[in-house]
Design a protein around this motif. Sequence first.
Motif, short mmCIF file in Angstrom:
data_model
loop_
_atom_site.label_atom_id
_atom_site.label_comp_id
_atom_site.label_asym_id
_atom_site.label_seq_id
_atom_site.Cartn_x
_atom_site.Cartn_y
_atom_site.Cartn_z
N MET A 1 29.62 39.65 6.00
CA MET A 1 28.19 38.68 5.15
C MET A 1 29.18 38.08 4.36
O MET A 1 29.65 38.79 3.14
N LYS A 2 29.62 36.22 4.09
CA LYS A 2 29.98 36.11 3.39
C LYS A 2 29.47 35.65 1.90
O LYS A 2 27.87 36.01 1.76
N LYS A 3 29.85 35.52 0.62
CA LYS A 3 29.37 35.19 -0.43
C LYS A 3 29.44 33.65 -1.15
O LYS A 3 30.88 33.42 -0.38
N ALA A 4 28.43 33.45 -1.49
CA ALA A 4 28.50 32.56 -2.56
C ALA A 4 28.18 32.53 -3.71
O ALA A 4 27.29 33.11 -4.23
N GLY A 5 29.69 32.02 -4.34
CA GLY A 5 29.47 32.00 -6.29
C GLY A 5 28.42 31.26 -6.43
O GLY A 5 29.19 29.74 -6.27
N ILE A 6 27.51 30.69 -7.12
CA ILE A 6 26.78 29.69 -7.65
C ILE A 6 26.67 29.83 -9.20
O ILE A 6 25.51 30.01 -9.54
N ILE A 7 27.37 29.33 -9.80
CA ILE A 7 27.52 28.92 -11.23
C ILE A 7 26.25 27.68 -11.59
O ILE A 7 26.19 27.01 -11.04
N GLY A 8 25.57 28.63 -12.71
CA GLY A 8 24.44 27.94 -12.76
C GLY A 8 23.37 27.46 -12.03
O GLY A 8 22.33 27.36 -11.44
N GLY A 9 23.30 29.25 -11.22
CA GLY A 9 22.35 29.37 -10.07
C GLY A 9 20.85 29.75 -10.22
O GLY A 9 19.85 30.17 -9.47
N SER A 10 20.50 29.67 -12.15
CA SER A 10 19.26 30.23 -11.79
C SER A 10 18.12 29.02 -12.62
O SER A 10 17.32 29.07 -13.01
N GLY A 11 19.02 27.06 -12.47
CA GLY A 11 18.74 26.68 -13.39
C GLY A 11 17.75 25.79 -12.14
O GLY A 11 17.39 25.95 -11.16
N PHE A 12 17.20 24.73 -12.32
CA PHE A 12 16.15 23.56 -11.59
C PHE A 12 17.16 23.68 -10.85
O PHE A 12 16.18 24.26 -9.47
N ILE A 13 17.58 22.85 -11.03
CA ILE A 13 18.14 23.06 -9.19
C ILE A 13 19.46 23.81 -8.85
O ILE A 13 18.97 24.31 -7.67
N GLY A 14 20.40 24.66 -9.22
CA GLY A 14 20.77 26.08 -9.00
C GLY A 14 19.68 26.47 -8.53
O GLY A 14 20.36 27.23 -7.90
N SER A 15 18.88 26.74 -9.12
CA SER A 15 17.57 28.27 -8.00
C SER A 15 17.58 27.78 -6.89
O SER A 15 17.53 28.30 -5.41
N TYR A 16 16.83 26.36 -6.74
CA TYR A 16 17.01 26.44 -5.28
C TYR A 16 17.50 26.31 -4.46
O TYR A 16 17.91 26.58 -2.67
N ILE A 17 18.92 26.17 -4.83
CA ILE A 17 20.39 26.08 -4.47
C ILE A 17 20.74 27.21 -3.46
O ILE A 17 21.25 27.66 -2.64
N THR A 18 20.34 28.70 -4.22
CA THR A 18 20.57 30.36 -4.89
C THR A 18 19.20 30.26 -2.48
O THR A 18 19.75 31.55 -2.24
N LYS A 19 17.94 29.80 -3.92
CA LYS A 19 16.99 30.69 -2.46
C LYS A 19 17.84 29.89 -1.49
O LYS A 19 17.68 30.63 -0.10
N GLN A 20 18.30 28.45 -0.80
CA GLN A 20 19.37 28.10 0.43
C GLN A 20 20.11 29.04 0.65
O GLN A 20 20.30 29.15 1.61
N PHE A 21 20.88 30.12 -0.13
CA PHE A 21 21.99 30.30 0.26
C PHE A 21 21.74 31.60 0.83
O PHE A 21 21.85 33.06 1.86
N LEU A 22 21.05 32.60 -0.12
CA LEU A 22 19.99 34.17 0.87
C LEU A 22 19.28 33.39 1.75
O LEU A 22 19.19 34.50 2.89
N ASP A 23 18.26 32.62 1.66
CA ASP A 23 18.12 32.44 3.74
C ASP A 23 18.11 32.04 3.93
O ASP A 23 18.37 32.77 5.25
#
Length: 312
Positions: A1-23
């Motif tokens: 399983m690859k790992k993505a590090g998302i700086i700012g991943g809980s912000g407005f845009i970042g939260s949606y990006i986090t969801k994309q990678f988890l999905d």
Amino acid sequence: MKKAGIIGGSGFIGSYITKQFLDHGFQVKVSTTDITEKDKYEHLMVFNHSENLYISELNVTDKIALKDFVSDCDVVIHSGTPFILDVEDPKTQLFDPTIKGTENFLEVINNTPSIEKVVFIASVAAYNTNFPFPAGTKSFTDTFDETEVKFTSTESHPYAQAKFIANETVENFIKNNTDLHFEISSVSPVMVIGNALSEREDSTSGSIQYLIKNNIAPNDFMKAVFDNNVPFAMVTVEDVALATYKTATTKGLHGKNYLLSSETYKASDIQAMLNNKNPKEKLSIIYKNDLAKNDLNIQFKPIKETLNNYST
């Protein structure tokens, strides 16, 4: 399983990006400036596959902490620069964290062998610091794409100037380092619209939607928007997240910076749609999205439905 590090991943845009990678089956490491402030990231814990989510405290100006954060990542998304309209100290609040943070980040990732792909969440300000006003001698109806001469001005908002300089920093890094072991790409959204995934009220994007919906002008910027009935090029936050994911997982995009834009409407029509009314004028396409559509195979969502469903 690859790992993505998302700086700012809980912000407005970042939260949606986090969801994309988890999905899409990634382990995801999200940064937060203060891990004791759980209200800033607890909304991420209800996402599907949140068992693959990790929260890590990070100050982007701290190179040692930054090195630790990215050390085991295959993909890194940098969406952690501040977006502040009411600025008291531009240097401390915007220029230092945005520009110095970008310089530190580039130095660290260049010395992290596990990284395969880096994506910067830039801004339309990387192309035009006057946005939503026209660039230079252009008019409100002149189209704009990635081939245009970039425009910046010291009279532009400090946030836009900081994002422009940060993007230049990235471009210069790419030019000066021709043998990188990873790819760097950027995405540059126009005005991002949609509902937040958290209960936080510190999203500037959400604040602008709220102010336009309720015809409130607490500062000179918003007063100019209403006085000039400014047309805004907009893009949904879901499309920004999807474009970021696709940019991060598609090879051969090194050095590219995609404008992310859907449709343009005047402020009066944005206000109407935010209040579940129909716009008076037809939509236009000012900031073009052909490069993103072609390279990333994205069809950008119409703006009306998202504005009609804005909940604040």
